[in-house]
Design a protein around this motif. Structure first.
Motif, short mmCIF file in Angstrom:
data_model
loop_
_atom_site.label_atom_id
_atom_site.label_comp_id
_atom_site.label_asym_id
_atom_site.label_seq_id
_atom_site.Cartn_x
_atom_site.Cartn_y
_atom_site.Cartn_z
N SER A 237 -13.37 -8.15 -69.54
CA SER A 237 -12.52 -6.97 -69.38
C SER A 237 -13.36 -5.72 -69.17
N GLU A 238 -14.48 -5.62 -69.90
CA GLU A 238 -15.37 -4.47 -69.72
C GLU A 238 -15.98 -4.47 -68.32
N ALA A 239 -16.35 -5.66 -67.83
CA ALA A 239 -16.91 -5.75 -66.48
C ALA A 239 -15.89 -5.31 -65.44
N ARG A 240 -14.62 -5.67 -65.64
CA ARG A 240 -13.58 -5.23 -64.69
C ARG A 240 -13.45 -3.71 -64.70
N HIS A 241 -13.53 -3.11 -65.88
CA HIS A 241 -13.44 -1.65 -65.96
C HIS A 241 -14.62 -0.98 -65.28
N LEU A 242 -15.74 -1.69 -65.19
CA LEU A 242 -16.92 -1.15 -64.51
C LEU A 242 -16.89 -1.38 -63.00
N GLY A 243 -15.80 -1.98 -62.52
CA GLY A 243 -15.64 -2.17 -61.09
C GLY A 243 -16.10 -3.51 -60.56
N VAL A 244 -16.39 -4.48 -61.43
CA VAL A 244 -16.85 -5.79 -61.00
C VAL A 244 -15.66 -6.68 -60.67
N ASP A 245 -15.69 -7.30 -59.51
CA ASP A 245 -14.67 -8.29 -59.14
C ASP A 245 -15.04 -9.60 -59.84
N VAL A 246 -14.55 -9.77 -61.07
CA VAL A 246 -15.01 -10.86 -61.94
C VAL A 246 -14.71 -12.22 -61.34
N GLU A 247 -13.54 -12.39 -60.78
CA GLU A 247 -13.17 -13.70 -60.23
C GLU A 247 -14.07 -14.07 -59.06
N ARG A 248 -14.34 -13.11 -58.19
CA ARG A 248 -15.22 -13.38 -57.06
C ARG A 248 -16.63 -13.72 -57.53
N VAL A 249 -17.12 -12.99 -58.53
CA VAL A 249 -18.46 -13.25 -59.06
C VAL A 249 -18.53 -14.64 -59.67
N LYS A 250 -17.53 -15.01 -60.47
CA LYS A 250 -17.50 -16.35 -61.06
C LYS A 250 -17.54 -17.42 -59.99
N ARG A 251 -16.69 -17.25 -58.97
CA ARG A 251 -16.62 -18.24 -57.90
C ARG A 251 -17.95 -18.37 -57.18
N GLU A 252 -18.57 -17.24 -56.88
CA GLU A 252 -19.85 -17.29 -56.16
C GLU A 252 -20.95 -17.90 -57.02
N LEU A 253 -20.98 -17.56 -58.31
CA LEU A 253 -21.99 -18.13 -59.19
C LEU A 253 -21.86 -19.64 -59.29
N VAL A 254 -20.63 -20.11 -59.43
CA VAL A 254 -20.41 -21.55 -59.57
C VAL A 254 -20.77 -22.28 -58.28
N LEU A 255 -20.36 -21.75 -57.14
CA LEU A 255 -20.64 -22.41 -55.87
C LEU A 255 -22.13 -22.42 -55.56
N LEU A 256 -22.82 -21.31 -55.81
CA LEU A 256 -24.25 -21.26 -55.55
C LEU A 256 -25.01 -22.18 -56.49
#
Length: 348
Positions: A237-256
């Motif tokens: 939740s804090e990362a979202r407030h800082l402007g991070v697209d959390v779902e996109r980051v999770k998806r990219e981390l998992v795929l990479l």
């Protein structure tokens, strides 16, 4: 704190020197030892007119150099993805295998080893030598996709659900490998056993080139997520407030991670604990900032895997220990120490 900060560039330089030393030792040492001076002359022979022994040139350029390059790629990629997974799960005991890559790669390779000749009989003959690699990579990608899908919920991607799905798939994979081991003949069983223990012995320039293509994408994209991983340390939740697209980051981390670990497991078999131990060591040295942790983990991971491979070649020379045994003997005690330390602090 200021003194520790000043030492961080020195630590990085020392790790670069360690990688250079590990590279030279990997090229020079083995059942046939080659002096370091001769090793350097072979490496620089295109810039020199000196006559060199043919056997030394053959050993270094066609046997040890591709093995060393594969060790650098595998060690750096496993450590990098391990650091990323520890940042994603916000747990220093996390490992790339948690998302099911290794768990899926193992039965994929086992399926090709035991049933590959019948499954691939309709395909061209040049595919057969790479059946184990293709099976391992396909198995890793499929299970990672399954873990990711099982982790989906109305609120987004649940890290806890992915972790539980990875554990369940690991159990299923163990059962599949057990069944295939029961069906295998002696030759197949021996091949399957040694693949599960991990080794760089199958390295050649063609495999290194394919592995390098996969690893290059991972090396390029994962460090770009360092700021997002730093934000995730505060919570989603804090990362979202800082402007991070959390779902996109999770998806990219998992795929990479799936791409990097799947390619490494396909090329070298199962090599454990590198992705667990190395990032934690780097955090102890440099702190939790992923802008430093990710690249420095690559340096240390490559160095440690090369040194472990040298040990695997020398301990019972002229025979060779599987590399996975060496990394397990080094990594398992470190993992237990981390676990006991976390328990003393009040939980993992």
């Amino acid at each position: 704190m200021v003194a520790a900060y000043r030492f961080k560039p020195v630590i990085t330089l020392l790790l670069l020197a360690l990688l250079l030393v590990a590279l030279l030792l990997s090229l020079a040492l083995g059942p046939v030892a080659i002096p370091l001076g001769d090793t350097l002359r072979v490496l620089l022979r295109w810039f020199s007119t000196a006559d060199l022994p043919t056997d030394q040139v053959l050993i270094i350029e066609h046997i040890r150099l591709p093995r060393t390059l594969m060790g650098i790629l595998v060690g750096a990629t496993l450590a990098l993805t391990g650091a990323a997974m520890q940042g994603l799960f916000r747990n220093p005991l996390a490992d790339p295998g948690l998302i099911g890559v290794s768990s899926g790669a193992a039965p994929g390779a086992a399926l090709m080893i035991v049933l590959g000749s019948s499954l691939l009989s309709a395909l061209p003959s040049f595919v057969l030598p790479y059946a184990t690699v293709l099976g391992a990579f396909a198995g890793g990608v499929i299970t990672t996709w399954l873990v990711y899908r099982l982790g989906q919920s109305v609120q987004g991607t649940s890290v806890a659900s992915m972790l539980l799905a990875g554990i369940a798939i690991a159990a299923i994979s163990g059962a599949v490998i057990g069944m295939l081991s029961y069906l295998a003949d002696d030759a197949m069983l021996r091949t399957l056993t040694f693949w599960n223990m991990g080794s760089l012995g199958s390295a050649n320039y063609q495999r290194v080139a394919v592995l390098a293509l996969c690893c290059a994408l991972v090396w390029w994209r994962l460090p770009r997520q360092a700021k997002a991983l730093n934000a995730l340390l505060l919570g989603e939740s804090e990362a979202r407030h800082l402007g991070v697209d959390v779902e996109r980051v999770k998806r990219e981390l998992v795929l990479l991670t799936a791409l990097g670990v799947g390619a490494c497991v396909a090329a070298a078999g199962l090599i454990g604990f590198v992705g667990l131990v190395v990032p934690h060591l780097v955090r102890l040295l440099l702190g939790a900032d992923h802008r430093r942790v990710l690249p420095v983990s690559m340096l240390l991971g490559a160095s440690l895997l090369l040194l472990a491979d040298v040990g695997a070649r020398l301990l019972i020379a002229p025979a060779e220990l599987p590399l996975g045994i060496i990394t397990a003997l080094l990594g398992a005690p470190f993992f237990l120490a981390l676990l006991m330390r976390a328990q003393r602090r009040g939980g993992v």
